[in-house]
Design a protein around this motif. Sequence first.
Motif, short mmCIF file in Angstrom:
data_model
loop_
_atom_site.label_atom_id
_atom_site.label_comp_id
_atom_site.label_asym_id
_atom_site.label_seq_id
_atom_site.Cartn_x
_atom_site.Cartn_y
_atom_site.Cartn_z
N ILE A 1 0.87 -1.17 0.00
CA ILE A 1 0.00 0.00 0.00
C ILE A 1 0.91 1.22 0.00
CG2 ILE A 1 -1.84 1.25 1.18
CD1 ILE A 1 -2.68 -1.56 0.22
N GLN A 2 1.02 1.89 -1.15
CA GLN A 2 1.88 3.06 -1.21
C GLN A 2 1.22 4.27 -0.57
OE1 GLN A 2 2.91 2.89 -5.49
NE2 GLN A 2 5.01 2.75 -4.72
N GLN A 3 -0.11 4.34 -0.69
CA GLN A 3 -0.84 5.45 -0.08
C GLN A 3 -2.23 4.96 0.32
OE1 GLN A 3 -1.27 8.89 -2.59
NE2 GLN A 3 -2.65 9.91 -1.18
N PHE A 4 -2.63 5.30 1.53
CA PHE A 4 -3.98 5.04 2.00
C PHE A 4 -4.39 6.24 2.84
CE2 PHE A 4 -6.63 2.51 5.31
CZ PHE A 4 -7.80 2.91 4.73
N SER A 5 -5.04 7.21 2.19
CA SER A 5 -5.42 8.44 2.89
C SER A 5 -6.93 8.56 2.98
CB SER A 5 -4.82 9.66 2.20
OG SER A 5 -5.25 9.75 0.87
N VAL A 6 -7.38 8.98 4.14
CA VAL A 6 -8.81 9.17 4.41
C VAL A 6 -8.99 10.64 4.78
CG1 VAL A 6 -10.77 8.51 5.84
CG2 VAL A 6 -9.02 6.81 5.24
N GLY A 54 -16.44 1.60 4.05
CA GLY A 54 -16.49 2.98 4.50
C GLY A 54 -17.89 3.47 4.79
N GLU A 55 -17.92 4.57 5.53
CA GLU A 55 -19.17 5.27 5.86
C GLU A 55 -18.94 6.76 5.64
OE1 GLU A 55 -20.65 2.28 9.40
OE2 GLU A 55 -19.53 4.08 9.92
N SER A 56 -19.70 7.32 4.72
CA SER A 56 -19.57 8.75 4.38
C SER A 56 -18.11 9.10 4.15
CB SER A 56 -20.16 9.62 5.49
OG SER A 56 -21.51 9.30 5.71
N ALA A 57 -17.43 8.28 3.38
CA ALA A 57 -15.97 8.35 3.29
C ALA A 57 -15.48 8.96 1.99
CB ALA A 57 -15.38 6.96 3.44
N ASN A 58 -14.45 9.75 2.13
CA ASN A 58 -13.63 10.19 1.01
C ASN A 58 -12.25 9.60 1.27
OD1 ASN A 58 -15.83 11.70 0.25
ND2 ASN A 58 -14.86 13.68 0.56
N PHE A 59 -11.73 8.85 0.31
CA PHE A 59 -10.44 8.21 0.53
C PHE A 59 -9.72 8.01 -0.79
CE2 PHE A 59 -13.30 4.76 -0.41
CZ PHE A 59 -12.55 3.93 -1.22
N GLU A 60 -8.42 7.71 -0.66
CA GLU A 60 -7.59 7.39 -1.80
C GLU A 60 -6.70 6.22 -1.43
OE1 GLU A 60 -4.57 9.72 -4.85
OE2 GLU A 60 -5.31 10.74 -3.06
N VAL A 61 -6.62 5.23 -2.32
CA VAL A 61 -5.77 4.05 -2.10
C VAL A 61 -4.96 3.83 -3.38
CG1 VAL A 61 -5.69 1.58 -1.70
CG2 VAL A 61 -7.41 2.95 -0.53
N PHE A 62 -3.65 3.75 -3.22
CA PHE A 62 -2.77 3.40 -4.32
C PHE A 62 -1.93 2.22 -3.85
CE2 PHE A 62 1.34 3.87 -6.60
CZ PHE A 62 0.86 3.55 -7.86
N PHE A 63 -2.01 1.09 -4.60
CA PHE A 63 -1.27 -0.10 -4.18
C PHE A 63 -0.79 -0.88 -5.38
CE2 PHE A 63 -5.50 -1.80 -4.78
CZ PHE A 63 -5.32 -3.09 -5.22
N TYR A 64 0.14 -1.77 -5.12
CA TYR A 64 0.57 -2.73 -6.13
C TYR A 64 0.77 -4.08 -5.49
CZ TYR A 64 5.47 -1.95 -4.74
OH TYR A 64 6.65 -1.85 -4.05
N VAL A 65 0.78 -5.09 -6.34
CA VAL A 65 0.93 -6.47 -5.89
C VAL A 65 2.24 -7.00 -6.46
CG1 VAL A 65 -0.06 -8.78 -5.92
CG2 VAL A 65 -1.56 -6.77 -5.85
N LYS A 66 3.05 -7.58 -5.58
CA LYS A 66 4.31 -8.18 -6.08
C LYS A 66 4.39 -9.62 -5.65
CE LYS A 66 7.26 -6.60 -2.30
NZ LYS A 66 8.49 -5.98 -1.93
#
Length: 117
Positions: A57-62, A105-117
């Motif tokens: 998970i490179q970025q997980f922001s809420v 989520g509940e009433s959520a604004n979020f961003e997720v950037f990930f990769y699988v290796k």
Amino acid sequence: LCKITDEDIIEGIDSSTLNIVTFDEAKNEYWYLGKFFNGSTTLGTANDLTADNTIVIQQFSVTKGNTRLLILADDKIVHDFTPNESNQEYSLNNLQGDISLIVAGESANFEVFFYVK
């Protein structure tokens, strides 16, 4: 999360849509942006995850509401990623059965950037 229980997540309540989804299958990179998100859904490579993989998970922001990003293995929550923390890794090497990456989520604004290796 206040209203969505672990059982709801495991049972797969898909009551919401993600606004923006982009991915690069060649690099196994995925980016999700949720706005006014309610419910839970499986992200990206859910059918492709195996015990040979590691999720990075490179970025997980809420920025609003409550959001969980977690891994299910055979209908059990095995890992929760920490919101607003970058560069988190989780190896799937000890897991068996169906493995999924889930966002809830509940009433959520979020961003997720990930990769699988």
